[in-house]
Design a protein around this motif. Structure first.
Motif, PDB file in Angstrom:
ATOM      1  N   VAL A 254      -7.882  -3.328  -8.104  1.00  0.00           N
ATOM      2  CA  VAL A 254      -7.508  -4.727  -7.539  1.00  0.00           C
ATOM      3  C   VAL A 254      -7.254  -4.546  -6.122  1.00  0.00           C
ATOM      4  O   VAL A 254      -7.807  -4.910  -5.037  1.00  0.00           O
ATOM      5  CB  VAL A 254      -6.430  -5.048  -8.153  1.00  0.00           C
ATOM      6  N   ARG A 255      -6.645  -3.374  -5.789  1.00  0.00           N
ATOM      7  CA  ARG A 255      -6.251  -3.003  -4.430  1.00  0.00           C
ATOM      8  C   ARG A 255      -6.926  -1.825  -4.075  1.00  0.00           C
ATOM      9  O   ARG A 255      -7.200  -1.033  -4.862  1.00  0.00           O
ATOM     10  CB  ARG A 255      -4.706  -2.752  -4.162  1.00  0.00           C
ATOM     11  N   ARG A 256      -7.453  -1.714  -2.742  1.00  0.00           N
ATOM     12  CA  ARG A 256      -8.224  -0.706  -2.368  1.00  0.00           C
ATOM     13  C   ARG A 256      -7.404   0.719  -1.990  1.00  0.00           C
ATOM     14  O   ARG A 256      -6.569   0.654  -1.376  1.00  0.00           O
ATOM     15  CB  ARG A 256      -8.861  -1.033  -0.967  1.00  0.00           C
ATOM     16  N   LEU A 257      -7.817   1.721  -3.001  1.00  0.00           N
ATOM     17  CA  LEU A 257      -7.095   2.896  -2.810  1.00  0.00           C
ATOM     18  C   LEU A 257      -8.004   4.053  -3.065  1.00  0.00           C
ATOM     19  O   LEU A 257      -8.062   4.601  -4.310  1.00  0.00           O
ATOM     20  CB  LEU A 257      -5.828   2.972  -3.658  1.00  0.00           C
ATOM     21  N   PRO A 258      -8.680   4.677  -2.094  1.00  0.00           N
ATOM     22  CA  PRO A 258      -9.753   5.638  -2.347  1.00  0.00           C
ATOM     23  C   PRO A 258      -8.956   7.123  -2.628  1.00  0.00           C
ATOM     24  O   PRO A 258      -8.083   7.370  -1.910  1.00  0.00           O
ATOM     25  CB  PRO A 258     -10.483   5.864  -1.138  1.00  0.00           C
ATOM     26  N   ILE A 259      -9.454   7.892  -3.527  1.00  0.00           N
ATOM     27  CA  ILE A 259      -8.743   9.159  -3.650  1.00  0.00           C
ATOM     28  C   ILE A 259      -9.519  10.228  -3.003  1.00  0.00           C
ATOM     29  O   ILE A 259     -10.782  10.430  -3.254  1.00  0.00           O
ATOM     30  CB  ILE A 259      -8.770   9.382  -5.319  1.00  0.00           C
TER      31      ILE A 259
ATOM     32  N   VAL B 262       2.964  11.831  -9.529  1.00  0.00           N
ATOM     33  CA  VAL B 262       2.737  11.328  -8.062  1.00  0.00           C
ATOM     34  C   VAL B 262       1.432  11.302  -7.314  1.00  0.00           C
ATOM     35  O   VAL B 262       0.680  12.536  -7.337  1.00  0.00           O
ATOM     36  CB  VAL B 262       4.060  11.528  -7.066  1.00  0.00           C
ATOM     37  N   VAL B 263       0.840  10.339  -6.717  1.00  0.00           N
ATOM     38  CA  VAL B 263      -0.349  10.416  -6.048  1.00  0.00           C
ATOM     39  C   VAL B 263       0.404  10.059  -4.393  1.00  0.00           C
ATOM     40  O   VAL B 263       0.707   9.260  -4.413  1.00  0.00           O
ATOM     41  CB  VAL B 263      -1.236   9.227  -6.164  1.00  0.00           C
ATOM     42  N   LEU B 264      -0.137  10.984  -3.453  1.00  0.00           N
ATOM     43  CA  LEU B 264       0.625  10.707  -2.119  1.00  0.00           C
ATOM     44  C   LEU B 264      -0.525   9.904  -1.217  1.00  0.00           C
ATOM     45  O   LEU B 264      -1.734  10.234  -1.298  1.00  0.00           O
ATOM     46  CB  LEU B 264       0.857  12.140  -1.645  1.00  0.00           C
ATOM     47  N   GLY B 265       0.169   9.198  -0.298  1.00  0.00           N
ATOM     48  CA  GLY B 265      -0.599   8.622   0.420  1.00  0.00           C
ATOM     49  C   GLY B 265      -1.090   9.743   1.799  1.00  0.00           C
ATOM     50  O   GLY B 265      -0.480  10.718   1.753  1.00  0.00           O
TER      51      GLY B 265
ATOM     52  N   ASP C 272      -7.237   8.646   0.126  1.00  0.00           N
ATOM     53  CA  ASP C 272      -7.755   8.699   1.430  1.00  0.00           C
ATOM     54  C   ASP C 272      -7.243   8.175   2.479  1.00  0.00           C
ATOM     55  O   ASP C 272      -6.551   6.952   1.936  1.00  0.00           O
ATOM     56  CB  ASP C 272      -9.198   8.335   1.203  1.00  0.00           C
ATOM     57  N   LYS C 273      -7.653   8.238   3.625  1.00  0.00           N
ATOM     58  CA  LYS C 273      -6.964   7.207   4.832  1.00  0.00           C
ATOM     59  C   LYS C 273      -7.561   6.035   4.518  1.00  0.00           C
ATOM     60  O   LYS C 273      -8.505   5.705   4.327  1.00  0.00           O
ATOM     61  CB  LYS C 273      -7.548   7.750   6.035  1.00  0.00           C
ATOM     62  N   ILE C 274      -6.527   4.717   4.825  1.00  0.00           N
ATOM     63  CA  ILE C 274      -6.882   3.418   4.546  1.00  0.00           C
ATOM     64  C   ILE C 274      -6.675   2.995   5.926  1.00  0.00           C
ATOM     65  O   ILE C 274      -5.718   3.133   6.612  1.00  0.00           O
ATOM     66  CB  ILE C 274      -5.967   2.725   3.518  1.00  0.00           C
ATOM     67  N   GLY C 275      -7.613   2.279   6.398  1.00  0.00           N
ATOM     68  CA  GLY C 275      -7.422   1.619   7.752  1.00  0.00           C
ATOM     69  C   GLY C 275      -8.127   2.383   8.954  1.00  0.00           C
ATOM     70  O   GLY C 275      -8.334   3.494   8.588  1.00  0.00           O
ATOM     71  N   ARG C 276      -7.749   1.817   9.994  1.00  0.00           N
ATOM     72  CA  ARG C 276      -7.901   2.502  11.415  1.00  0.00           C
ATOM     73  C   ARG C 276      -6.498   2.544  12.334  1.00  0.00           C
ATOM     74  O   ARG C 276      -5.823   1.529  12.154  1.00  0.00           O
ATOM     75  CB  ARG C 276      -9.245   2.047  12.063  1.00  0.00           C
TER      76      ARG C 276
ATOM     77  N   GLU D 243       0.046   1.671   5.063  1.00  0.00           N
ATOM     78  CA  GLU D 243      -0.587   1.846   3.779  1.00  0.00           C
ATOM     79  C   GLU D 243      -0.757   3.317   3.415  1.00  0.00           C
ATOM     80  O   GLU D 243      -0.735   3.736   2.404  1.00  0.00           O
ATOM     81  CB  GLU D 243      -1.904   1.279   3.701  1.00  0.00           C
ATOM     82  N   ASN D 244      -0.959   4.058   4.662  1.00  0.00           N
ATOM     83  CA  ASN D 244      -1.031   5.603   4.044  1.00  0.00           C
ATOM     84  C   ASN D 244       0.318   6.485   4.050  1.00  0.00           C
ATOM     85  O   ASN D 244       0.249   7.378   3.719  1.00  0.00           O
ATOM     86  CB  ASN D 244      -1.728   6.231   5.592  1.00  0.00           C
ATOM     87  N   GLN D 245       1.454   5.729   4.154  1.00  0.00           N
ATOM     88  CA  GLN D 245       2.801   6.267   4.115  1.00  0.00           C
ATOM     89  C   GLN D 245       3.198   5.732   2.790  1.00  0.00           C
ATOM     90  O   GLN D 245       4.441   5.370   2.874  1.00  0.00           O
ATOM     91  CB  GLN D 245       3.611   6.108   5.216  1.00  0.00           C
ATOM     92  N   GLN D 246       2.775   5.550   1.729  1.00  0.00           N
ATOM     93  CA  GLN D 246       3.076   5.286   0.692  1.00  0.00           C
ATOM     94  C   GLN D 246       2.459   6.230  -0.538  1.00  0.00           C
ATOM     95  O   GLN D 246       1.746   6.921  -0.224  1.00  0.00           O
ATOM     96  CB  GLN D 246       2.189   3.810   0.123  1.00  0.00           C
TER      97      GLN D 246
END
Length: 426
Positions: free
Chosen positions: A142-147, A165-168, A200-204, A210-213
């Motif tokens: 549902v939400r974009r979250l590349p690994i 846990v999966v780290l941002g 993986d990094k999300i956004g620019r 989003e990356n600090q979750q």
């Protein structure tokens, strides 16, 4: 046949030579005319390019959230049925998400999660902040979250309440600076969790929210870090986010979800104030309508600007015809046809317009390239301007029409002159 073709070619060469000589004879006037049209074309393309940059930036920003996502949160409803004086909060629950998946026929996927920002994250090397998300296994659908490394949560992690846990991307850098993290452990409020993956990094840009979750199984989150408060259900969640079957069915899917949630929590599904939600599909459409209207407005302004430029060229060409009256009379007396006279002045108008347009298009394209290199890809919500093909085609089409009008009328005036009357004029 060959001789006639050569004659035609020579005639064309002579006409073009005369056109260039005429333009060169009035350098300042020609330059100012061409500059006005080139500026109008460049402004049109640049403004539309900026609008498209905003449009694509907004579209890209929404796509970072996921595809066709509708987000729902708990809200406030009447404390008693059919009353509006007293209000009470209600919380979405995991069982609500299960009911949506089972009963909402126009929803293709739904996921629930808990988000808390007050959980301390500590590794062997450092500590970090940011949101801790307890999510279901289908969250990345549902939400974009590349690994980038390792793996995401699986069904066994969820059913067995594993402490994994999966780290941002940003938290991985903060908790394990320059060191491998997959397979290592971190502490969440003193509970030990094993790192199984890194997103993986999300956004620019510098927007690292989003990356600090970090992400842990929802079952583990409910066991260790549930939502606290008075009258909060045991399976309360922060949000339920879902996707309609198709983009066009977003309103129908929301109606399904409203009906299910209202029935489960005892309030009227028609009470729109009871629902806190964000429909990214609707937002995307609104953005599209706004920028389409902007493009139409700017396109209209650009066409009017070019038309005014064409009027300027018509006036200049009429002045040119007046200045060259004796020349026209002499050429016609020596045998020049109406067609050749008309062709020369028509080509002068077309050449002035065409060269101005090409200069404007090339100038705007060069400026956009410079802006793209200067801005890079780090602007959140705004992409660098780009040359839009349809706007360039609109500019070229308008220029062609303006050039024909600007050339034909003065050319016809010149061609209709009688040789004797033209030679007699001072």
């Amino acid at each position: 046949m060959r001789r006639s073709l050569i004659a035609v070619m020579r005639a064309l060469v002579d006409i073009f030579a005369q056109v260039f000589r005429s333009i060169a004879a009035n350098k300042l006037r020609s330059f100012l005319t061409m500059f006005g049209i080139a500026w109008g074309v460049a402004s049109l393309l640049l403004l539309i390019g900026l609008g498209e940059g905003f449009r694509s930036g907004q579209r890209r920003g929404l796509s970072q959230l996921g595809e066709d996502v509708i987000m729902a949160w708990g809200g406030n409803i009447p404390a008693s049925p059919n009353q509006h004086t007293g209000m009470r909060p209600y919380y979405l629950t995991l069982s609500d998400a299960d009911a949506i998946r089972a009963q909402a026929s126009h929803v293709r996927n739904a996921t629930a999660f808990i988000n808390r920002g007050d959980i301390k994250q500590v590794s062997e090397f450092s500590s970090a902040g940011g949101g801790v998300y307890g999510v279901e296994v289908n969250y990345p659908q549902v939400r974009r979250l590349p690994i980038a490394k390792g793996r995401f949560l699986n069904a066994d992690d969820e059913t067995q309440h594993r402490r994994v846990v999966v780290l941002g991307q940003k938290n991985n850098v903060l908790l394990f600076p320059g060191r491998p993290s997959v397979g290592e452990s971190i502490l969440l409020n003193g509970y030990r969790f094993q790192v199984i993956g890194v997103a993986d990094k999300i956004g620019r840009g510098n927007n690292d929210g989003e990356n600090q979750q970090i992400y842990i199984p929802l079952s583990t989150m409910m066991e260790l870090f549930p939502i606290l408060g008075d009258n909060v259900p045991l399976d309360a969640v922060s949000s339920i986010q879902y996707q309609p079957l198709t983009e066009d069915l977003n309103e129908t899917a929301k109606a399904d979800v409203h009906r299910i949630i209202a029935a489960r929590h005892g309030f009227d599904a028609g009470n729109k104030d009871a629902f806190e939600e964000w429909d990214t599909i609707k937002t995307m459409r609104m953005v599209g309508v706004i920028f389409t209207a902007m493009d139409v407005f700017l396109g209209g302004v650009g066409i009017v600007t070019l038309a005014l430029g064409a009027v300027g060229i018509i006036n200049i060409m009429l002045v040119t015809v007046t200045e060259r009256t004796k020349e026209i009379g002499l050429r016609k007396a020596l045998g020049a046809t109406n067609g050749s006279i008309m062709m020369q002045f028509f080509l002068e108008g077309m050449l002035l317009t065409g060269l101005s347009g090409v200069i404007g298009i090339l100038g705007s394209a060069a400026l956009m390239i410079v802006l793209q290199h200067a801005m890079g890809n780090n602007q959140m919500g705004f992409d660098p301007p780009r040359l839009v093909p349809w706007s360039a085609a609109l500019a070229l089409g308008t220029l062609t029409l303006c050039g024909m009008v600007a050339g034909l009328y003065p050319a016809r005036q010149a061609a209709l002159m009688e040789p004797v009357e033209a030679l007699r004029k001072e």
